[in-house]
Design a protein around this motif. Structure first.
Motif, PDB file in Angstrom:
ATOM      1  N   VAL A 122       0.840  -1.199   0.000  1.00  0.00           N
ATOM      2  CA  VAL A 122       0.000   0.000   0.000  1.00  0.00           C
ATOM      3  C   VAL A 122       0.875   1.249   0.000  1.00  0.00           C
ATOM      4  O   VAL A 122       0.666   2.180  -0.800  1.00  0.00           O
ATOM      5  N   LEU A 123       1.867   1.289   0.870  1.00  0.00           N
ATOM      6  CA  LEU A 123       2.745   2.452   0.969  1.00  0.00           C
ATOM      7  C   LEU A 123       3.516   2.674  -0.323  1.00  0.00           C
ATOM      8  O   LEU A 123       3.688   3.812  -0.770  1.00  0.00           O
ATOM      9  N   THR A 124       3.963   1.600  -0.940  1.00  0.00           N
ATOM     10  CA  THR A 124       4.693   1.711  -2.210  1.00  0.00           C
ATOM     11  C   THR A 124       3.778   2.252  -3.299  1.00  0.00           C
ATOM     12  O   THR A 124       4.182   3.112  -4.101  1.00  0.00           O
ATOM     13  N   SER A 125       2.536   1.779  -3.325  1.00  0.00           N
ATOM     14  CA  SER A 125       1.588   2.220  -4.357  1.00  0.00           C
ATOM     15  C   SER A 125       1.243   3.692  -4.217  1.00  0.00           C
ATOM     16  O   SER A 125       0.837   4.332  -5.184  1.00  0.00           O
ATOM     17  N   LEU A 126       1.404   4.240  -3.024  1.00  0.00           N
ATOM     18  CA  LEU A 126       1.171   5.655  -2.795  1.00  0.00           C
ATOM     19  C   LEU A 126       2.442   6.483  -2.991  1.00  0.00           C
ATOM     20  O   LEU A 126       2.393   7.613  -3.480  1.00  0.00           O
ATOM     21  N   ALA A 127       3.580   5.919  -2.618  1.00  0.00           N
ATOM     22  CA  ALA A 127       4.852   6.644  -2.737  1.00  0.00           C
ATOM     23  C   ALA A 127       5.238   6.867  -4.193  1.00  0.00           C
ATOM     24  O   ALA A 127       5.767   7.938  -4.542  1.00  0.00           O
ATOM     25  N   ASP A 128       5.004   5.888  -5.045  1.00  0.00           N
ATOM     26  CA  ASP A 128       5.439   5.994  -6.441  1.00  0.00           C
ATOM     27  C   ASP A 128       4.829   7.203  -7.163  1.00  0.00           C
ATOM     28  O   ASP A 128       5.569   8.009  -7.732  1.00  0.00           O
ATOM     29  N   PRO A 129       3.501   7.370  -7.164  1.00  0.00           N
ATOM     30  CA  PRO A 129       2.954   8.547  -7.849  1.00  0.00           C
ATOM     31  C   PRO A 129       3.325   9.854  -7.156  1.00  0.00           C
ATOM     32  O   PRO A 129       3.454  10.894  -7.807  1.00  0.00           O
ATOM     33  N   THR A 130       3.526   9.804  -5.836  1.00  0.00           N
ATOM     34  CA  THR A 130       3.930  11.011  -5.112  1.00  0.00           C
ATOM     35  C   THR A 130       5.313  11.457  -5.569  1.00  0.00           C
ATOM     36  O   THR A 130       5.546  12.652  -5.807  1.00  0.00           O
ATOM     37  N   LEU A 131       6.226  10.517  -5.715  1.00  0.00           N
ATOM     38  CA  LEU A 131       7.575  10.854  -6.168  1.00  0.00           C
ATOM     39  C   LEU A 131       7.570  11.276  -7.634  1.00  0.00           C
ATOM     40  O   LEU A 131       8.271  12.223  -8.020  1.00  0.00           O
ATOM     41  N   ARG A 132       6.752  10.630  -8.444  1.00  0.00           N
ATOM     42  CA  ARG A 132       6.640  11.045  -9.850  1.00  0.00           C
ATOM     43  C   ARG A 132       6.128  12.470  -9.963  1.00  0.00           C
ATOM     44  O   ARG A 132       6.630  13.265 -10.761  1.00  0.00           O
ATOM     45  N   ASP A 133       5.118  12.807  -9.155  1.00  0.00           N
ATOM     46  CA  ASP A 133       4.572  14.164  -9.166  1.00  0.00           C
ATOM     47  C   ASP A 133       5.631  15.174  -8.732  1.00  0.00           C
ATOM     48  O   ASP A 133       5.742  16.266  -9.309  1.00  0.00           O
ATOM     49  N   ALA A 134       6.403  14.822  -7.716  1.00  0.00           N
ATOM     50  CA  ALA A 134       7.458  15.721  -7.227  1.00  0.00           C
ATOM     51  C   ALA A 134       8.515  15.939  -8.299  1.00  0.00           C
ATOM     52  O   ALA A 134       8.965  17.071  -8.525  1.00  0.00           O
ATOM     53  N   ALA A 135       8.906  14.863  -8.978  1.00  0.00           N
ATOM     54  CA  ALA A 135       9.925  14.968 -10.026  1.00  0.00           C
ATOM     55  C   ALA A 135       9.420  15.812 -11.196  1.00  0.00           C
ATOM     56  O   ALA A 135      10.176  16.588 -11.789  1.00  0.00           O
ATOM     57  N   ALA A 136       8.129  15.673 -11.515  1.00  0.00           N
ATOM     58  CA  ALA A 136       7.554  16.439 -12.624  1.00  0.00           C
ATOM     59  C   ALA A 136       7.453  17.922 -12.285  1.00  0.00           C
ATOM     60  O   ALA A 136       7.587  18.775 -13.162  1.00  0.00           O
ATOM     61  N   ALA A 137       7.226  18.229 -11.021  1.00  0.00           N
ATOM     62  CA  ALA A 137       7.025  19.620 -10.611  1.00  0.00           C
ATOM     63  C   ALA A 137       8.329  20.354 -10.304  1.00  0.00           C
ATOM     64  O   ALA A 137       8.356  21.585 -10.295  1.00  0.00           O
ATOM     65  N   ALA A 138       9.393  19.609 -10.036  1.00  0.00           N
ATOM     66  CA  ALA A 138      10.652  20.231  -9.624  1.00  0.00           C
ATOM     67  C   ALA A 138      11.378  20.838 -10.820  1.00  0.00           C
ATOM     68  O   ALA A 138      11.557  20.184 -11.837  1.00  0.00           O
ATOM     69  N   GLY A 139      11.783  22.086 -10.677  1.00  0.00           N
ATOM     70  CA  GLY A 139      12.592  22.708 -11.715  1.00  0.00           C
ATOM     71  C   GLY A 139      14.070  22.575 -11.389  1.00  0.00           C
ATOM     72  O   GLY A 139      14.458  21.911 -10.438  1.00  0.00           O
ATOM     73  N   GLY A 140      14.878  23.232 -12.197  1.00  0.00           N
ATOM     74  CA  GLY A 140      16.312  23.220 -11.952  1.00  0.00           C
ATOM     75  C   GLY A 140      16.995  21.991 -12.505  1.00  0.00           C
ATOM     76  O   GLY A 140      16.364  21.133 -13.141  1.00  0.00           O
ATOM     77  N   VAL A 141      18.292  21.916 -12.238  1.00  0.00           N
ATOM     78  CA  VAL A 141      19.087  20.781 -12.701  1.00  0.00           C
ATOM     79  C   VAL A 141      20.048  20.377 -11.590  1.00  0.00           C
ATOM     80  O   VAL A 141      20.315  21.143 -10.664  1.00  0.00           O
ATOM     81  N   GLY A 142      20.582  19.171 -11.719  1.00  0.00           N
ATOM     82  CA  GLY A 142      21.623  18.699 -10.818  1.00  0.00           C
ATOM     83  C   GLY A 142      21.204  18.676  -9.360  1.00  0.00           C
ATOM     84  O   GLY A 142      20.060  18.329  -9.026  1.00  0.00           O
ATOM     85  N   PRO A 143      22.104  19.065  -8.451  1.00  0.00           N
ATOM     86  CA  PRO A 143      21.808  19.026  -7.015  1.00  0.00           C
ATOM     87  C   PRO A 143      20.555  19.818  -6.642  1.00  0.00           C
ATOM     88  O   PRO A 143      19.772  19.372  -5.790  1.00  0.00           O
ATOM     89  N   GLU A 144      20.333  20.979  -7.305  1.00  0.00           N
ATOM     90  CA  GLU A 144      19.163  21.784  -6.971  1.00  0.00           C
ATOM     91  C   GLU A 144      17.872  21.051  -7.333  1.00  0.00           C
ATOM     92  O   GLU A 144      16.895  21.093  -6.584  1.00  0.00           O
ATOM     93  N   ARG A 145      17.849  20.378  -8.473  1.00  0.00           N
ATOM     94  CA  ARG A 145      16.638  19.651  -8.869  1.00  0.00           C
ATOM     95  C   ARG A 145      16.347  18.510  -7.893  1.00  0.00           C
ATOM     96  O   ARG A 145      15.196  18.342  -7.457  1.00  0.00           O
ATOM     97  N   ILE A 146      17.357  17.734  -7.540  1.00  0.00           N
ATOM     98  CA  ILE A 146      17.141  16.625  -6.612  1.00  0.00           C
ATOM     99  C   ILE A 146      16.686  17.167  -5.255  1.00  0.00           C
ATOM    100  O   ILE A 146      15.798  16.610  -4.618  1.00  0.00           O
ATOM    101  N   GLY A 147      17.286  18.279  -4.825  1.00  0.00           N
ATOM    102  CA  GLY A 147      16.864  18.891  -3.568  1.00  0.00           C
ATOM    103  C   GLY A 147      15.409  19.311  -3.606  1.00  0.00           C
ATOM    104  O   GLY A 147      14.664  19.139  -2.631  1.00  0.00           O
ATOM    105  N   ARG A 148      14.966  19.870  -4.729  1.00  0.00           N
ATOM    106  CA  ARG A 148      13.563  20.281  -4.860  1.00  0.00           C
ATOM    107  C   ARG A 148      12.628  19.072  -4.881  1.00  0.00           C
ATOM    108  O   ARG A 148      11.527  19.118  -4.318  1.00  0.00           O
ATOM    109  N   ILE A 149      13.063  18.005  -5.546  1.00  0.00           N
ATOM    110  CA  ILE A 149      12.257  16.778  -5.544  1.00  0.00           C
ATOM    111  C   ILE A 149      12.083  16.270  -4.118  1.00  0.00           C
ATOM    112  O   ILE A 149      10.981  15.908  -3.692  1.00  0.00           O
ATOM    113  N   VAL A 150      13.182  16.249  -3.367  1.00  0.00           N
ATOM    114  CA  VAL A 150      13.119  15.788  -1.975  1.00  0.00           C
ATOM    115  C   VAL A 150      12.179  16.680  -1.166  1.00  0.00           C
ATOM    116  O   VAL A 150      11.361  16.192  -0.376  1.00  0.00           O
ATOM    117  N   ARG A 151      12.269  18.000  -1.360  1.00  0.00           N
ATOM    118  CA  ARG A 151      11.399  18.913  -0.612  1.00  0.00           C
ATOM    119  C   ARG A 151       9.925  18.654  -0.925  1.00  0.00           C
ATOM    120  O   ARG A 151       9.095  18.553  -0.015  1.00  0.00           O
TER     121      ARG A 151
END
Length: 198
Positions: free
Chosen positions: A64-93
């Motif tokens: 259940v947790l995996t099925s919820l985490a996957d789209p959440t992380l995809r949404d974060a990656a799609a919304a995050a701008g920037g490149v390199g360390p800044e992009r990964i940091g924004r995805i994490v945020r």
């Protein structure tokens, strides 16, 4: 925490693992405790059959947790701008904030704290391994685009990213401090900048 991409309607003519997971996810997102006996009864099967489909309760919770985490992380990656360390940091945020803000997720963490931390934050957990692998792919994308040149192996770096994020997402449960997605993102960007080859 997103449930996007998943149907809550139980439409299978015959119940099975996918139906059991959908019903369990719907129960979880309603803020209710997943009860294996009740789930089996709702599906019209016995516990042995349900176990054959989804494993024990911990395995079902991880699914259940995996099925919820996957789209959440995809949404974060799609919304995050920037490149390199800044992009990964924004995805994490963004990812961290979604977990912090999901009321049903926080309800689960408060209600079953010990089990939740064991299933989510230990290296033996299939869920943590899954999230680490997802971040490893994100790091690989940035490296392949020429925006990241880490001295560490990507898997080790991804593990560090996830562990640092966890320390801020679950701070209230671990240290009593409030969860802090913004600082998690800044810490990850700083880590990745510092990890690059001289």
């Amino acid at each position: 925490m997103s449930g996007s991409g998943h149907s809550d309607a139980i439409t299978d003519a015959r119940p099975g693992a996918a139906t059991a997971l959908r019903l369990a996810r719907r129960t979880f997102m309603a803020g209710d405790r997943i009860d294996v006996q009740a789930l089996a009864a709702d599906l019209g099967v016995d516990r042995t059959t349900l176990f054959r489909w989804v494993g024990n309760r911990d395995q079902l919770l991880v699914a259940v947790l995996t099925s919820l985490a996957d789209p959440t992380l995809r949404d974060a990656a799609a919304a995050a701008g920037g490149v390199g360390p800044e992009r990964i940091g924004r995805i994490v945020r963004l990812f961290s904030q979604a977990l912090i803000d999901a009321p049903y997720y926080r309800t689960f963490l408060r209600r079953e704290t010990e089990r939740a931390l064991r299933l989510i934050t230990t290296k033996a957990s299939p869920l943590q391994q899954h999230v680490v692998a997802s971040f490893e792919r994100l790091l690989e994308q940035e490296r392949d685009r020429g925006h990241l040149d880490p001295a560490l192996e990507l898997h080790d770096l991804a593990y560090l990213v996830v562990r640092i994020a966890e320390s801020f997402i679950y701070a209230d449960l671990i240290t009593g401090d409030p969860p802090d997605a913004a600082t998690a993102g800044l810490a990850i960007a700083a880590l990745l900048r510092g990890s690059e080859r001289a």
